[in-house]
Design a protein around this motif. Structure first.
Motif, short mmCIF file in Angstrom:
data_model
loop_
_atom_site.label_atom_id
_atom_site.label_comp_id
_atom_site.label_asym_id
_atom_site.label_seq_id
_atom_site.Cartn_x
_atom_site.Cartn_y
_atom_site.Cartn_z
N ARG A 1 1.23 -0.87 -0.33
CA ARG A 1 0.08 0.23 -0.07
C ARG A 1 0.71 1.34 -0.17
N GLU A 2 0.63 2.23 -0.99
CA GLU A 2 1.82 3.45 -1.48
C GLU A 2 0.85 4.91 -0.50
N PRO A 3 1.53 5.24 0.15
CA PRO A 3 2.59 5.35 0.35
C PRO A 3 2.97 4.63 2.06
N LEU B 1 2.91 12.64 5.36
CA LEU B 1 2.48 13.01 4.72
C LEU B 1 0.45 12.86 4.62
N LEU B 2 -0.08 11.94 5.44
CA LEU B 2 -1.25 12.53 6.05
C LEU B 2 -1.69 12.77 6.95
N ASP B 3 -0.67 13.81 7.50
CA ASP B 3 -1.16 14.70 9.00
C ASP B 3 -1.67 15.64 8.70
N ALA C 1 8.95 8.05 -0.12
CA ALA C 1 8.25 6.61 0.25
C ALA C 1 8.34 5.51 -1.06
N ARG C 2 7.88 5.54 -2.39
CA ARG C 2 8.01 4.94 -3.46
C ARG C 2 9.95 4.24 -3.20
N ALA C 3 10.95 5.26 -3.37
CA ALA C 3 12.00 4.58 -3.73
C ALA C 3 12.71 3.65 -2.38
N CYS D 1 0.31 -3.77 -5.83
CA CYS D 1 0.75 -1.90 -5.23
C CYS D 1 -0.91 -1.57 -5.31
N ASP D 2 -1.15 -0.81 -3.99
CA ASP D 2 -2.48 0.34 -4.36
C ASP D 2 -1.52 1.26 -4.28
N ARG D 3 -1.66 1.74 -5.26
CA ARG D 3 -1.57 2.85 -5.86
C ARG D 3 0.42 2.91 -6.17
N SER E 1 -0.41 7.54 -9.17
CA SER E 1 -0.78 8.20 -8.39
C SER E 1 -0.31 9.62 -8.32
N THR E 2 0.92 9.81 -7.70
CA THR E 2 1.60 10.75 -8.10
C THR E 2 1.54 12.07 -9.36
N THR E 3 1.45 10.95 -10.48
CA THR E 3 0.73 12.37 -11.84
C THR E 3 -0.51 12.43 -11.82
N TYR F 1 -2.18 12.86 -8.89
CA TYR F 1 -2.70 13.61 -7.75
C TYR F 1 -1.65 15.34 -7.43
N GLN F 2 -0.36 14.81 -7.82
CA GLN F 2 0.43 16.22 -7.49
C GLN F 2 1.23 16.61 -9.01
N GLY F 3 0.34 16.01 -10.36
CA GLY F 3 0.83 16.62 -11.46
C GLY F 3 -0.90 17.10 -11.75
N SER G 1 -11.54 12.23 7.70
CA SER G 1 -10.34 12.20 6.51
C SER G 1 -9.11 12.66 6.58
N ASP G 2 -8.24 12.43 5.81
CA ASP G 2 -6.70 12.51 6.44
C ASP G 2 -6.18 14.00 5.47
N ARG G 3 -5.19 13.73 5.57
CA ARG G 3 -4.59 15.88 5.38
C ARG G 3 -5.21 15.51 3.33
N MET G 4 -4.23 14.33 2.94
CA MET G 4 -5.20 14.26 0.95
C MET G 4 -6.28 14.52 0.90
N GLU G 5 -8.04 13.73 1.78
CA GLU G 5 -8.76 13.72 1.67
C GLU G 5 -9.53 15.21 1.29
N SER G 6 -8.54 16.01 2.52
CA SER G 6 -10.08 17.00 3.13
C SER G 6 -9.22 18.38 1.39
P1 TYD Z 1 -4.67 6.97 1.21
O1 TYD Z 1 -5.39 6.18 2.62
O2 TYD Z 1 -4.23 4.96 1.45
O3 TYD Z 1 -5.86 6.31 1.10
P2 TYD Z 1 -6.61 5.47 -0.31
O4 TYD Z 1 -6.96 4.25 0.67
O5 TYD Z 1 -7.20 6.33 -0.98
O6 TYD Z 1 -5.62 4.99 -1.52
O7 TYD Z 1 -4.09 7.78 1.45
C1 TYD Z 1 -3.14 7.74 0.80
C2 TYD Z 1 -3.44 9.45 -0.10
O8 TYD Z 1 -2.36 10.25 -0.52
C3 TYD Z 1 -4.71 10.20 -1.08
O9 TYD Z 1 -5.52 10.48 -0.63
C4 TYD Z 1 -3.97 9.29 -2.73
C5 TYD Z 1 -2.54 10.35 -2.25
N1 TYD Z 1 -1.02 10.08 -3.24
C6 TYD Z 1 -1.32 11.22 -3.36
O10 TYD Z 1 -1.52 12.99 -3.39
N2 TYD Z 1 -0.04 10.88 -4.33
C7 TYD Z 1 1.29 9.72 -4.25
O11 TYD Z 1 1.89 10.14 -5.03
C8 TYD Z 1 0.12 8.76 -3.27
C9 TYD Z 1 0.79 6.70 -3.57
C10 TYD Z 1 -0.87 8.80 -2.68
#
Ligand code: TYD
Length: 222
Positions: A44-46, A59-61, A79-81, A100-102, A106-108, A110-112, A159-164
């Motif tokens: 599971r990534e990250p 990242l999620l805090d 984290a991926r490396a 791999c769960d992501r 995912s980086t392209t 979400y961040q791209g 929700s975590d930081r990304m989900e917000s």
């Molecule tokens: P996670 O709880 O693992 O979410 P999910 O179950 O949806 O995979 O949290 C990972 C979060 O990080 C999710 O919101 C997606 C985001 N993410 C990125 O923004 N970039 C990345 O490269 C990866 C791997 C995840």
């Protein structure tokens, strides 16, 4: 004469916005592999190693409100490396199927596409962070943002930081995924995540079966 290169085991990735049902599909896939006695490993990534899990926490805090987009991108890549060299590559070399769960898509997405970082530049970062490892097959669980949000609310998940992030962010992420899938159709399978889980799983397992058959055929030829 060149020695034939030993083919590594297949790397399968699942992608999709939060709430698209990746976890359910990965669970169904693992019982399918188990029933057939395949050796497999789920990442599971990250995360996936002690160092990567620490980066995940950062990242999620939700306290880390002011995180810069480039900082965020490098942390996901860092984290991926770690998980790639420590777990994924040794497992694949040992003939273990890795799911791999992501992964770097995912980086392209979400961040791209989501945060607006240059997608071309990200390719180089991905090549480094993955040691040039590419998934053999990527399943994209496509769902409307409305449905994904409704699922999250029903699941009563905090929700975590990304989900917000705002709805518009997730719209861009989804568009990004669809664009990636369009550009590399031989690697991507787009799945309608609003379908019943067992229907989606049937497509996933059929595709995986083909991939594993090709892998074992290659092995027996060498
Ligand atoms: P996670 O709880 O693992 O979410 P999910 O179950 O949806 O995979 O949290 C990972 C979060 O990080 C999710 O919101 C997606 C985001 N993410 C990125 O923004 N970039 C990345 O490269 C990866 C791997 C995840």
């Amino acid at each position: 004469m060149n020695q034939p290169k030993q083919r590594r085991a297949p790397l399968i990735t699942f992608e999709g916005i939060d709430g698209s049902g990746k976890t359910t599909q990965i669970r169904l896939m693992s019982s399918w592999l188990e029933q057939r006695n395949f050796r497999y490993r789920i990442i599971r990534e990250p995360g996936g190693t002690p160092i990567s899990e620490k980066i995940r926490d950062l990242l999620l805090d939700k306290e880390n409100k002011g995180m810069d987009a480039v900082c965020e991108m490098f942390l996901f890549s860092a984290a991926r490396a770690q998980v790639t060299t420590e777990i994924i590559l040794p497992a694949l070399a040992d003939g273990i199927v890795v799911i791999c769960d992501r992964y770097y898509d995912s980086t392209t997405a979400y961040q791209g596409y989501g945060r607006g970082l240059d997608v071309e530049n990200l390719r180089r970062v991905h090549a480094m962070a993955t040691y040039n490892t590419r998934p053999d097959c990527t399943f994209f669980l496509d769902i409307s943002i409305d449905d994904a949000f409704t699922r999250k609310i029903h699941a009563n998940e905090k929700s975590d930081r990304m989900e917000s992030a705002p709805v518009a962010f997730f719209q861009r992420v989804r568009t990004g995924y669809l664009e990636l899938a369009r550009k590399e159709p031989e690697r991507w399978t787009i799945l309608d995540a609003s379908r019943p889980p067992h229907e989606i799983a049937a497509i996933v397992t059929a595709k995986t079966e083909d991939l594993l058959r090709a892998y074992h055929h290659d092995l027996s030829e060498h």
